[in-house]
Design a protein around this motif. Structure first.
Motif, PDB file in Angstrom:
ATOM      1  N   HIS A 200      -9.984 -17.845   4.245  1.00  0.00           N
ATOM      2  CA  HIS A 200     -10.213 -17.435   2.867  1.00  0.00           C
ATOM      3  C   HIS A 200      -8.892 -17.043   2.196  1.00  0.00           C
ATOM      4  CE1 HIS A 200     -14.481 -17.445   3.788  1.00  0.00           C
ATOM      5  NE2 HIS A 200     -14.251 -16.637   4.813  1.00  0.00           N
ATOM      6  N   ASN A 201      -8.874 -17.124   0.882  1.00  0.00           N
ATOM      7  CA  ASN A 201      -7.737 -16.633   0.098  1.00  0.00           C
ATOM      8  C   ASN A 201      -8.065 -15.226  -0.389  1.00  0.00           C
ATOM      9  OD1 ASN A 201      -6.266 -19.164   0.172  1.00  0.00           O
ATOM     10  ND2 ASN A 201      -7.789 -19.941  -1.270  1.00  0.00           N
ATOM     11  N   VAL A 202      -7.144 -14.278  -0.153  1.00  0.00           N
ATOM     12  CA  VAL A 202      -7.427 -12.885  -0.479  1.00  0.00           C
ATOM     13  C   VAL A 202      -6.305 -12.294  -1.322  1.00  0.00           C
ATOM     14  CG1 VAL A 202      -7.987 -10.592   0.407  1.00  0.00           C
ATOM     15  CG2 VAL A 202      -8.653 -12.622   1.718  1.00  0.00           C
ATOM     16  N   GLN A 203      -6.689 -11.659  -2.416  1.00  0.00           N
ATOM     17  CA  GLN A 203      -5.760 -10.904  -3.257  1.00  0.00           C
ATOM     18  C   GLN A 203      -6.221  -9.451  -3.267  1.00  0.00           C
ATOM     19  OE1 GLN A 203      -3.363 -12.192  -6.264  1.00  0.00           O
ATOM     20  NE2 GLN A 203      -2.649 -10.169  -5.715  1.00  0.00           N
ATOM     21  N   ILE A 204      -5.306  -8.543  -2.916  1.00  0.00           N
ATOM     22  CA  ILE A 204      -5.570  -7.112  -3.022  1.00  0.00           C
ATOM     23  C   ILE A 204      -4.832  -6.573  -4.238  1.00  0.00           C
ATOM     24  CG2 ILE A 204      -5.166  -4.837  -1.984  1.00  0.00           C
ATOM     25  CD1 ILE A 204      -5.636  -6.052   0.743  1.00  0.00           C
ATOM     26  N   VAL A 205      -5.542  -5.837  -5.076  1.00  0.00           N
ATOM     27  CA  VAL A 205      -4.938  -5.192  -6.240  1.00  0.00           C
ATOM     28  C   VAL A 205      -4.980  -3.695  -6.016  1.00  0.00           C
ATOM     29  CG1 VAL A 205      -5.087  -4.825  -8.728  1.00  0.00           C
ATOM     30  CG2 VAL A 205      -5.599  -7.082  -7.778  1.00  0.00           C
ATOM     31  N   ALA A 206      -3.814  -3.035  -6.163  1.00  0.00           N
ATOM     32  CA  ALA A 206      -3.726  -1.610  -5.867  1.00  0.00           C
ATOM     33  C   ALA A 206      -2.724  -0.940  -6.800  1.00  0.00           C
ATOM     34  CB  ALA A 206      -3.311  -1.402  -4.410  1.00  0.00           C
ATOM     35  N   ALA A 207      -2.699   0.386  -6.763  1.00  0.00           N
ATOM     36  CA  ALA A 207      -1.755   1.172  -7.566  1.00  0.00           C
ATOM     37  C   ALA A 207      -0.442   1.322  -6.813  1.00  0.00           C
ATOM     38  CB  ALA A 207      -2.337   2.543  -7.875  1.00  0.00           C
ATOM     39  N   SER A 208       0.650   1.468  -7.553  1.00  0.00           N
ATOM     40  CA  SER A 208       1.966   1.582  -6.915  1.00  0.00           C
ATOM     41  C   SER A 208       2.157   2.921  -6.226  1.00  0.00           C
ATOM     42  CB  SER A 208       3.075   1.389  -7.957  1.00  0.00           C
ATOM     43  OG  SER A 208       3.056   2.458  -8.902  1.00  0.00           O
ATOM     44  N   TYR A 209       1.394   3.937  -6.643  1.00  0.00           N
ATOM     45  CA  TYR A 209       1.527   5.240  -5.996  1.00  0.00           C
ATOM     46  C   TYR A 209       0.183   5.718  -5.490  1.00  0.00           C
ATOM     47  CZ  TYR A 209       2.495  10.011  -4.767  1.00  0.00           C
ATOM     48  OH  TYR A 209       2.611  11.172  -4.049  1.00  0.00           O
ATOM     49  N   SER A 210       0.166   6.167  -4.233  1.00  0.00           N
ATOM     50  CA  SER A 210      -1.016   6.758  -3.620  1.00  0.00           C
ATOM     51  C   SER A 210      -0.573   7.905  -2.733  1.00  0.00           C
ATOM     52  CB  SER A 210      -1.760   5.714  -2.775  1.00  0.00           C
ATOM     53  OG  SER A 210      -2.611   6.345  -1.832  1.00  0.00           O
ATOM     54  N   HIS A 211      -1.295   9.021  -2.776  1.00  0.00           N
ATOM     55  CA  HIS A 211      -0.930  10.191  -1.983  1.00  0.00           C
ATOM     56  C   HIS A 211      -1.131   9.973  -0.484  1.00  0.00           C
ATOM     57  CE1 HIS A 211      -5.273  10.565  -2.488  1.00  0.00           C
ATOM     58  NE2 HIS A 211      -5.298  11.413  -1.478  1.00  0.00           N
TER      59      HIS A 211
ATOM     60  N   ASP B  55       9.279  -3.036 -12.654  1.00  0.00           N
ATOM     61  CA  ASP B  55       8.618  -3.373 -13.914  1.00  0.00           C
ATOM     62  C   ASP B  55       7.196  -2.824 -13.865  1.00  0.00           C
ATOM     63  OD1 ASP B  55       8.188  -4.461 -16.391  1.00  0.00           O
ATOM     64  OD2 ASP B  55       8.828  -6.482 -15.854  1.00  0.00           O
ATOM     65  N   VAL B  56       6.331  -3.379 -14.702  1.00  0.00           N
ATOM     66  CA  VAL B  56       4.967  -2.864 -14.800  1.00  0.00           C
ATOM     67  C   VAL B  56       4.110  -3.279 -13.611  1.00  0.00           C
ATOM     68  CG1 VAL B  56       4.986  -2.702 -17.303  1.00  0.00           C
ATOM     69  CG2 VAL B  56       4.260  -4.838 -16.217  1.00  0.00           C
ATOM     70  N   ALA B  57       4.538  -4.311 -12.866  1.00  0.00           N
ATOM     71  CA  ALA B  57       3.742  -4.789 -11.749  1.00  0.00           C
ATOM     72  C   ALA B  57       4.634  -5.515 -10.749  1.00  0.00           C
ATOM     73  CB  ALA B  57       2.634  -5.724 -12.234  1.00  0.00           C
ATOM     74  N   LEU B  58       4.105  -5.696  -9.558  1.00  0.00           N
ATOM     75  CA  LEU B  58       4.824  -6.395  -8.493  1.00  0.00           C
ATOM     76  C   LEU B  58       3.830  -7.164  -7.667  1.00  0.00           C
ATOM     77  CD1 LEU B  58       7.343  -6.840  -6.582  1.00  0.00           C
ATOM     78  CD2 LEU B  58       6.554  -4.799  -5.351  1.00  0.00           C
TER      79      LEU B  58
ATOM     80  N   ILE C 165      -1.602 -11.918   3.082  1.00  0.00           N
ATOM     81  CA  ILE C 165      -2.429 -11.321   2.030  1.00  0.00           C
ATOM     82  C   ILE C 165      -1.574 -11.137   0.784  1.00  0.00           C
ATOM     83  CG2 ILE C 165      -3.902  -9.377   1.394  1.00  0.00           C
ATOM     84  CD1 ILE C 165      -3.908  -8.727   4.497  1.00  0.00           C
ATOM     85  N   ASP C 166      -2.048 -11.625  -0.348  1.00  0.00           N
ATOM     86  CA  ASP C 166      -1.342 -11.415  -1.614  1.00  0.00           C
ATOM     87  C   ASP C 166      -1.692 -10.039  -2.167  1.00  0.00           C
ATOM     88  OD1 ASP C 166      -0.114 -13.958  -1.711  1.00  0.00           O
ATOM     89  OD2 ASP C 166      -1.994 -14.855  -2.396  1.00  0.00           O
ATOM     90  N   TYR C 167      -0.648  -9.241  -2.409  1.00  0.00           N
ATOM     91  CA  TYR C 167      -0.818  -7.910  -3.012  1.00  0.00           C
ATOM     92  C   TYR C 167      -0.292  -7.951  -4.437  1.00  0.00           C
ATOM     93  CZ  TYR C 167      -1.974  -5.279   1.260  1.00  0.00           C
ATOM     94  OH  TYR C 167      -2.588  -4.777   2.380  1.00  0.00           O
ATOM     95  N   HIS C 168      -1.022  -7.274  -5.323  1.00  0.00           N
ATOM     96  CA  HIS C 168      -0.549  -7.094  -6.695  1.00  0.00           C
ATOM     97  C   HIS C 168      -0.603  -5.604  -7.006  1.00  0.00           C
ATOM     98  CE1 HIS C 168       0.533  -8.554 -10.685  1.00  0.00           C
ATOM     99  NE2 HIS C 168      -0.348  -7.710 -11.195  1.00  0.00           N
ATOM    100  N   TRP C 169       0.573  -5.015  -7.245  1.00  0.00           N
ATOM    101  CA  TRP C 169       0.679  -3.571  -7.476  1.00  0.00           C
ATOM    102  C   TRP C 169       0.889  -3.293  -8.957  1.00  0.00           C
ATOM    103  CZ3 TRP C 169       0.008  -1.210  -2.819  1.00  0.00           C
ATOM    104  CH2 TRP C 169       0.410  -1.882  -1.663  1.00  0.00           C
ATOM    105  N   TYR C 170       0.097  -2.403  -9.529  1.00  0.00           N
ATOM    106  CA  TYR C 170       0.316  -1.941 -10.906  1.00  0.00           C
ATOM    107  C   TYR C 170       1.099  -0.636 -10.888  1.00  0.00           C
ATOM    108  CZ  TYR C 170      -3.141  -5.348 -12.493  1.00  0.00           C
ATOM    109  OH  TYR C 170      -3.814  -6.510 -12.759  1.00  0.00           O
ATOM    110  N   ASN C 171       2.056  -0.533 -11.766  1.00  0.00           N
ATOM    111  CA  ASN C 171       2.910   0.655 -11.830  1.00  0.00           C
ATOM    112  C   ASN C 171       2.098   1.847 -12.351  1.00  0.00           C
ATOM    113  OD1 ASN C 171       5.102   2.306 -11.749  1.00  0.00           O
ATOM    114  ND2 ASN C 171       6.417   1.025 -13.019  1.00  0.00           N
ATOM    115  N   THR C 172       1.982   2.877 -11.535  1.00  0.00           N
ATOM    116  CA  THR C 172       1.212   4.061 -11.901  1.00  0.00           C
ATOM    117  C   THR C 172       2.045   5.316 -11.650  1.00  0.00           C
ATOM    118  OG1 THR C 172       0.223   4.124  -9.693  1.00  0.00           O
ATOM    119  CG2 THR C 172      -1.025   3.002 -11.409  1.00  0.00           C
ATOM    120  N   PRO C 173       1.791   6.396 -12.376  1.00  0.00           N
ATOM    121  CA  PRO C 173       2.620   7.603 -12.237  1.00  0.00           C
ATOM    122  C   PRO C 173       2.395   8.336 -10.919  1.00  0.00           C
ATOM    123  CG  PRO C 173       0.814   7.986 -13.777  1.00  0.00           C
ATOM    124  CD  PRO C 173       0.794   6.522 -13.465  1.00  0.00           C
TER     125      PRO C 173
END
Length: 405
Positions: free
Chosen positions: A33-44, A54-57, A64-72
């Motif tokens: 299967h093809n899998v994309q994980i989307v997550a936040a750039s910061y997690s405790h 930038d805004v994403a990576l 596994i393809d990861y896509h990170w969104y820039n979060t505070p």
């Protein structure tokens, strides 16, 4: 199949916790299967945060393809964490059409601990015509209400409750890590046929090639071994929920009979260290955290494993702790101090379960094991390993997950 898994706190072997999304996704990739994980750039809970300019990576981790969104960045559970959630959900909402068109998912999974990601995830599912799966790790808002004492009328709780009820109504499938949640979910609007249970598990590969513990930890355990007393071990977070204060209480009943060794970090570690020093708990040793891949080596070095919980009505829905899976995989007999809707130790017959917050009962269970012939203790432990290999390795759980969809 194209699978899009949204988990705010997702990690990997490169980044640290949380590991479940990674382990499931890796098995799905191996199955073709093809899998994309989307997550936040910061997690405790993550040890290493992805580095974004930038805004994403986007990056690839073991297929596994990861896509990170820039979060505070945030600390604790205050407004900073809420801002982090809002930032992630807004980025996901705005990017929904692109994700749907580029990934063309057949299945979209909303898997963050909190349920509010269901709104942007359903938007992606609508754009792509994908099946929508809601995966439940913890019951929010019950967790902050029953563990944190928040009022049901607190604005945050009202917001979370709206999201949870919406998720149960609109998801095509609801997959719970906790086994006893179906009745509660149906009461919140879920159709009974949507429910499935897929618990946490163990990555078998980590146990095939573990790494050595740091030298100071090895030296310490060697010294303890020279005392010729059984070693009772705990490996994991040192937090209030882990009932390590009760284990320290139990240590006073075990002096001269067993040595206790605790490995890990957490918000309660300093307070526990102070107790050990001030109360002269000479049979308790506390070591800092070791690498996750060294945990099998630590568990090899102990005789009995401990896991405990303070009484809490939330546990009526069941428990699925990763450290318990590790103990069982290591083939260690377990003393489990708990009152919950399920009990894997009892299910596997791999140890003794005693009431929570009862140090004397914990000590008596330890001593009962100590007095057993080693062959009997080893047999108890082998039952736990047998249980894990049959039902709780991620190659099995990943297949089970997709069969439910």
């Amino acid at each position: 199949m194209n699978i899009l898994l949204v988990n705010h706190y997702a990690g990997s072997t490169r980044h640290g916790m949380e590991f479940r999304p990674f382990y499931l996704a890796r098995e799905w990739v191996r199955a073709g299967h093809n899998v994309q994980i989307v997550a936040a750039s910061y997690s405790h809970v993550r040890t290493i945060q992805p580095k974004l300019n930038d805004v994403a990576l986007s990056e690839n981790v073991e297929g596994i393809d990861y896509h990170w969104y820039n979060t505070p960045v945030y600390k604790g559970n205050g407004i900073g964490r809420v801002k982090n959630m809002l930032s992630f959900m807004w980025a996901l909402w705005c990017d929904a059409k692109r994700l749907a068109l580029e990934i063309k998912p057949d299945v979209v999974i909303a898997s963050s601990t909190y349920p509010m990601d269901i709104w942007p995830v359903r938007r992606i599912a609508k754009f792509s015509g994908a099946k929508l799966v809601y995966e439940v790790h913890d019951l929010w808002p019950l967790s902050p209400m029953e563990l944190g004492g928040m009022s049901r009328w607190h604005p945050f709780i009202v917001w979370v409750q709206m999201a949870e009820d919406y998720a149960y109504r609109c998801a095509d499938k609801v997959i719970s890590i906790l086994p006893k949640t179906k009745e509660y979910m149906c009461a919140r609007g879920m159709a009974p046929e949507k429910f499935a249970y897929v618990p946490n598990g163990v990555d078998e590969e980590e146990w095939a090639e573990p790494i050595d513990m740091p030298e100071d930890a090895k030296d310490c355990l060697r010294i303890l071994r020279n005392k010729n007393l059984p070693l009772v071990g705990y490996a994991g977070t040192h937090g209030l929920a882990n009932a390590l204060d009760v284990l320290l209480d139990a240590s006073t009943h075990l002096k001269g009979r067993a040595e206790l060794v605790l490995v890990g970090n957490g918000p309660e570690r300093n307070a526990l260290l102070q107790r050990v020093a001030s109360e002269g708990l000479s049979n308790v040793t506390m070591l800092p955290a070791i690498p996750k891949k060294s945990i099998p080596r630590f568990l090899d070095a102990i005789d009995i494993a401990y896991i405990g919980w303070h009484p809490n009505p939330l546990y009526r829905f069941g428990i699925s702790p990763n450290k318990l899976m590790d103990y069982m995989m290591a083939g260690k007999p377990i003393v489990h101090s708990v009152s919950a809707g399920n009990d894997p130790v009892a299910d596997a017959a791999c140890g003794f379960t005693v009431p929570p917050s009862d140090p004397r009962a914990i000590a008596e269970a330890v001593l009962k094991m100590v007095e057993m012939p080693k062959e009997e203790r080893d047999f108890l432990g082998s039952k736990g390993r047998e249980f894990i290999l049959g039902k709780r390795i991620y190659s099995v759980l990943a297949k089970q997950f997709l069969e439910q969809i």
